[in-house]
Design an enzyme around this catalytic site. Structure first.
Site: not given
Length: 309
Positions: A64, A67, A191, A243, A261
């Site tokens: 992530s 992103k 993605y 998060y 992760v």
């Protein structure tokens, strides 16, 4: 000012010796193979000085953290129109939650939860074939990291695709509201692949430098984005980058950051440095357990919190 090289080395040694290492991500089978004993830390400044400790040059799946860079690209393509399709607020929910999406008419809460990042990927894909969009993302990463050898780990990407049922549900749900405009399989394919980019701490810290220096990459000698946009991306990283552990990270570390992760964290010290840390064991929120502890120790010793020493 404490000696940065010595501080980084001390922290790396301390982290290697700790027995509490968190749990390696297992829901993506390929990530479960990561060595829980691995630990790397790199801090890079505007002159290119890199203070490095531990496994600083071993590539890992950035997941992530990608992103941050897809958000940068999408904003470059459509500007603030992007915010019509994705919000900027912390979610307070797990990164793959579908409940919030239903309540909010298919508009993801922010670009760093899975739904938001899928929507951002869809923006980059528009008008391109998936291979072209992915090539653009990869070239952007190679340019920022000053390293043409950065690649996508196809094994990890395939592992994500095989097990990505929740992400497929999120994407299809957003498609029903018109938030996703391209074929869902295409958007998900891009993605999964950009999350599977493999980089070392040294490469990742280099790639993040433009966010530490007002949108200008001091080593590449180019302006990547405006100072205002860099400031705003950093703001979203601070509030949403971890998060439902984002508040805890801001409280303990006090820097804009983005976790993945795969165990990596990119953290930004505005005006001073870009930091990348990697330790595959995760905490309950899906963030690197030792990575966060190492960054808390680093900011304390260097007096680097954006909220003051």
């Amino acid at each position: 000012m404490p000696d940065l090289d010595r501080v980084v080395q001390e922290i790396a040694d301390e982290m290697r010796a700790r027995p509490d290492r968190g749990e390696v991500a297992s829901y993506i089978p390929e990530l479960a193979r990561a060595d829980p004993n691995a630990f790397g830390l790199v801090v890079i400044d505007a002159e290119g000085h890199a203070a490095a400790g531990g496994d600083a040059d071993i590539p890992f799946s950035i997941q992530s953290i990608s992103k941050v860079f897809t958000l940068t690209l999408a904003l470059g393509m459509v500007g603030d129109r992007l915010w019509r399709r994705v919000g900027r607020e912390p979610s307070g929910s797990p990164f793959n939650s579908i409940v919030q999406l239903e309540r909010e008419q298919g508009i993801p809460r922010n670009p760093f939860i899975n739904a938001g990042a899928i929507a951002v990927t869809d923006v980059i894909l528009s008008g391109h074939q998936p291979r072209e969009a992915l090539g653009e993302i990869l070239r952007f990463m190679q340019f920022l990291a000053l390293h043409s050898g950065i690649v996508i780990d196809e094994t990890v990407a395939a592992s994500e695709k095989r097990t990505g049922f929740r992400n497929a549900a999120l994407a299809n749900y957003m498609r029903s509201f018109g938030v996703i405009e391209n074929p869902v399989d295409y958007t998900l394919g891009v993605y999964f692949h950009h999350c599977a980019i493999a980089m070392s701490c040294r490469q990742l810290a280099t790639a993040g430098l433009f966010l530490a220096y007002g949108g200008r990459h001091p080593l590449a000698g180019h302006s990547v984005i405006s100072a205002e946009r860099a400031r705003r991306i950093n703001a979203v990283m601070l509030t949403c980058g971890h998060y439902d552990g984002s508040g805890e990270f801001a409280y303990r570390v006090g820097l804009p950051g983005k976790s993945g992760v795969g165990g990596g964290i990119l953290a930004i010290v505005p005006g001073k440095a870009s930091i990348a840390v990697w330790s595959p064991g995760l905490d309950a929120a899906g963030n690197s357990h030792l990575g966060r502890i190492a960054l808390e120790s680093l900011t304390k010793r260097m007096g680097w919190s954006i909220f003051g020493a």
